[in-house]
Design an enzyme around this catalytic site. Structure first.
Site, PDB file in Angstrom:
ATOM      1  CG  ASP A  69      -1.685   1.184   1.323  1.00 17.30           C
ATOM      2  OD1 ASP A  69      -2.889   0.920   0.744  1.00 17.30           O
ATOM      3  OD2 ASP A  69      -1.436   2.179   1.973  1.00 17.30           O
ATOM      4  CE1 TYR A  76       1.134   7.780   2.506  1.00 18.58           C
ATOM      5  CE2 TYR A  76       1.213   5.620   1.795  1.00 18.58           C
ATOM      6  CZ  TYR A  76       0.314   6.281   2.418  1.00 18.58           C
ATOM      7  OH  TYR A  76      -0.654   6.219   2.970  1.00 18.58           O
ATOM      8  CE  LYS A  99      -3.585   4.715   0.392  1.00 13.60           C
ATOM      9  NZ  LYS A  99      -2.319   4.746   0.999  1.00 13.60           N
ATOM     10  CG  HIS A 144      -4.453   9.944   0.425  1.00 16.49           C
ATOM     11  ND1 HIS A 144      -3.241   9.599  -0.274  1.00 16.49           N
ATOM     12  CD2 HIS A 144      -4.504   9.367   1.512  1.00 16.49           C
ATOM     13  CE1 HIS A 144      -2.445   9.217   0.949  1.00 16.49           C
ATOM     14  NE2 HIS A 144      -3.272   8.880   2.020  1.00 16.49           N
TER      15      HIS A 144
END
Ligand code: NAD
Length: 275
Positions: free
Chosen positions: A48, A53, A78, A111
């Protein structure tokens, strides 16, 4: 659920592993590369990540270097809030695919429910799904009212809702609602971002099974049919977290853990966030 590779079937028939690795705050470069490779080596099949990120490139490299065929892996990413606000969702998706070095993802998520934007975003995800570039689409941090609002106008119902969920924030109403709607619930921060790992009640249960608190919480997720994606960058913990298929919590254990719920979130409130 007897192995790390067991799956739940989403409402469109796609199979998603119950268990995966989360990579929030895992640094792009060696850290992300090594932790994803360690996880796949330990038998994980689901990863994930998110555009936010900033480690999609390393995740992609780890996938390639793992030696496991692409179709055996389940990759989630996302779309970030700024791309919803700037109407650049499709571009953001293309960028994620390019960074991951993939021609499709298994799951693409909205998200956060950005006000006045998430319905428009959803239409783009529906398009991506119909083109076969995401095998499943879903949302994250959606409450019941966000889901009701989205579903009212959606052509395709989200397959997954990924939300903060752990024994202190067990989200029973949202879980019930999602079950009725055939939306698979997925827990982020399943370990309360590390804050639950000295809880006395969990410790007692862990000791009785000769397991760690992390393992007890993750087993509680699985027995509740919650997809779970604990994060760790340490190989020993990556292995430890997945070593939960050789024991079962009793009904009494489950009740004790259920009774810990305090409706206490550690993360942001989906109805009131400023990012
Ligand atoms: P988590 O609950 O998985 O906790 C991770 C932390 O717990 C680690 O940093 C480590 O310090 C500790 N830990 C992990 N295993 C341990 C063990 N066996 N023993 C002792 N300590 C251990 O928190 P998280 O990373 O925030 O959540 C998991 C994943 O969920 C993320 O990596 C990310 O992929 C996803 N996530 C999504 C959202 C969202 O808005 N959709 C938000 C946060 C996280």
């Amino acid at each position: 659920m007897r192995s790390l590779q067991d799956t739940t079937t989403l409402h469109n028939g796609v199979k998603m592993p119950w268990f995966g690795l989360g990579v929030y705050k895992v640094q792009e470069g060696e850290e992300a590369l090594q932790s994803v490779k360690a996880a796949i080596k330990a038998g994980y099949r689901s990863i994930d990540t998110a555009a936010l990120y900033q480690n999609e490139e390393s995740v992609g490299r780890a996938i390639k270097e793992s030696g496991v065929p692409r179709e055996e892996l389940f990759i989630t990413t996302k779309v970030w809030n700024t791309d919803q606000r700037n109407d650049s969702v499709l571009e953001a998706f293309e960028t994620s695919l390019q960074k991951l070095g993939l021609d499709y993802v298994d799951l693409y998520l909205v998200h956060w429910p950005v006000k006045e934007k998430y319905k428009q975003t959803w239409k783009i995800l529906e398009k991506i799904y119909k083109e076969g570039r995401a095998r499943a689409i879903g949302v994250s941090n959606f409450t019941i009212h966000h889901l009701e609002d989205l579903i009212a106008d959606a052509e395709i119902k989200p397959m997954v809702n990924q939300v903060e969920l752990h024994p202190l924030f067990a989200q029973p109403e949202l879980r019930d609602y999602c079950k009725k709607q055939e939306i698979q619930i997925e827990a982020w921060a399943p370990l309360g971002q590390g804050r639950l790992l000295d809880h006395p009640v969990l410790k007692e249960i862990a000791d009785a099974h000769n397991k760690t608190i992390a393992q007890v919480i993750l087993r509680w997720d699985l027995q509740n049919e919650i997809v779970t994606i604990p994060k760790s960058v340490k190989e020993s913990r990556i292995i430890e977290n997945a070593n939960i298929f050789d024991f079962e919590l009793t009904e009494r254990d489950m009740e004790k853990i259920n009774s810990l719920n305090e409706n206490k979130r550690f993360g942001p409130d989906p109805d009131n966030f400023d990012f």
